[in-house]
Write a protein that holds these residues in place. Structure first.
Motif: not given
Length: 494
Positions: A467-494
């Protein structure tokens, strides 16, 4: 040991999606380097350790080995996987015991949990931390989900998805600690919308049995064999994702009527089974008896939505017989909530609708979360207005979900229209978003679908887990999400 650290805030904790419940920082850092070891203290963790070594190599380029910790001590820089049935998380959330974990970075890394699932979630957090830097901040994370069901549904009935895409969705869901993958296995064109007759309407059933009794049922444009489905189940188990297969009846059943025209309502000119014919119900029982042994997870979905209200007595009998049959096959039955529209509620316990069914509350008019809870059901929030993507449609969301709206106003207890529950209601198990392929005549593929799913996938995981994280706004969250958007093991979506 009991952990009582204060909740992690946006500014204090490593970037992990979903965000850590608690983080206590210590001085210093630990640099992971080539030659690292992942040690398991219990043989049931060997596969997870081996997988983690490969995933670290894929994401960071560092090479390491996996080994048993039996008979030896951990060295500086080692990653230790630990099962501890007495681990105390310092919280009364029941989900902590099942899925919680403690991640400690000091002279080495320790990932501890009461369960294999919790250890696996800890490995996802560690991998995401390593995406930011192979120099890990020292400290302790104590983490668990707010809700036990965190899901996504994909409609492969109206538009076939390659097995490789389903496999990548399993990996993608596990990356964000989403644990429930609903696969909608049969459906048909909405003929009233396309102005085409039922004779030519697109329809499909996506499981292909070798049993001669079901010859001709599987779709010609794509289906899954038992061996293929079982491979997907094995992958899902390795990523701690439960598959929830759905055979949608008695409406959305044009594939069955095309196969057995005599069992269709209105003389077969319909996508609804004629429930006045006992053989229709018997056929559906046979269908579940045939396919439930394919399914490894604890839940099987039988649809039960959008049937003709004029036939409610037959519908109630069907609902009760099929839900009881699924239960007799060793599975928890699940259905789309429809009982406000169909029957003005579930009725009394003796003569009404079976209560031992998990309800997906997908529409407030058909059966809101409040109404389903009042009738005694456990529910999953699958609210259409917030959570449905229908590619290229002019209703719900024709593209990605509204991320800012979800971030600022939605959590699993939110259904809108004055129908919200209170957070962590005991009958609210969690939530699931969905992609429905209603527009069967449009030209698009799995890559296009994924492009619509991806922008808010981590955000939804955040809302379902913490849920909500104290001190985090939408833009900050989306920036953080972008840093972890690379995930391991993908095959079809390469």
């Amino acid at each position: 040991m009991t952990f009582t650290e204060v909740p992690a805030t946006h500014s204090s904790a490593p970037v992990v999606v979903p965000a850590l419940q608690r983080w206590s920082a210590d001085a210093g850092s630990l640099a992971l380097a080539d030659g690292f070891r992942v040690l398991w203290a219990d043989s049931s963790l060997e596969a997870t350790a081996t997988q983690l070594v490969a995933e670290i190599a894929e994401l960071t380029g560092l090479t390491g080995t996996a080994a048993s910790a039996a008979g030896g001590n951990a060295s500086a820089g080692d990653i230790m996987l630990v099962l501890d049935p007495k681990l105390d998380f310092g919280t009364d959330y029941a989900t902590a015991a099942a899925e919680g974990y403690v991640l400690t970075v000091g002279t080495g890394v320790v990932l501890a949990s009461r369960t294999l699932t919790g250890v696996f979630w800890a490995t996802r957090s560690l991998l995401q931390m390593l995406l930011a830097s192979t120099e890990l901040p020292c400290g302790t994370a104590v983490d668990w989900p707010n809700y036990p069901v965190r899901g996504f549904m994909l409609d492969v009935g109206r538009r076939f998805s390659e097995l490789g895409y389903l496999a990548d969705m399993v990996r993608y869901m596990g990356w964000f600690k989403l644990n429930t993958f609903l696969v909608h296995l049969n459906d048909n064109e909405i003929a009233k919308d396309t102005q085409r007759s039922w004779d030519v309407a697109q329809q499909a059933f996506r499981l292909e049995s070798e049993n001669p009794r079901f010859a001709g049922l599987a779709a010609m444009d794509g289906s899954y064999s038992r061996a293929e489905w079982e491979r997907l189940e094995e992958l899902a188990a390795a990523h701690h994702v439960n598959l929830v297969p759905e055979i949608d009846v008695p409406a959305h059943a044009r594939s069955l009527i095309k196969w057995k025209p005599e069992l269709g309502l209105n003389g077969g000119d319909s996508d609804m089974l004629d429930l006045s014919r006992p053989e229709a119900t018997e056929l559906i029982k046979e269908l579940f008896t045939e396919f439930v042994p394919w399914f490894a997870g604890p839940v099987v979905h039988f649809g039960a939505d959008e049937y003709a209200k004029a036939h409610e007595p037959e519908y109630k009998q069907f609902f009760n017989e099929i839900s009881a049959h699924v239960r007799s096959l060793g599975k928890q039955p699940m259905a789309w909530g429809s009982l406000s529209a169909m029957a003005n509620g579930a009725g009394d316990l003796e003569t009404g609708y079976n209560r031992d069914v998990l309800m997906c509350s997908w529409n407030n008019d058909w059966y809101s979360g409040q109404a389903a809870v009042a009738d005694g059901y456990k529910i999953v929030n699958t609210n259409d207005e917030f959570l449905y993507i229908v590619p290229f449609a002019d209703y719900y969301h024709g593209g990605p979900l509204d991320g800012r709206l979800l971030f600022e106003t939605w959590e699993p207890h939110v259904f809108g229209d004055g129908k919200n529950l209170y957070p962590q209601h005991p009958q609210l198990l969690g939530a699931a978003s969905a992609l429905w392929n209603d527009l069967v005549l449009k030209d698009y593929d799995e890559h296009v679908m994924h492009g619509m799913i991806e922008p808010t996938f981590g955000l939804l995981a955040q809302k379902m887990w913490r849920g909500v994280v104290p001190g985090m706004d939408y833009d900050a969250f989306m920036a953080g999400a972008e840093t972890v958007s690379r995930w391991p093991g993908r095959e079809f979506l390469r």
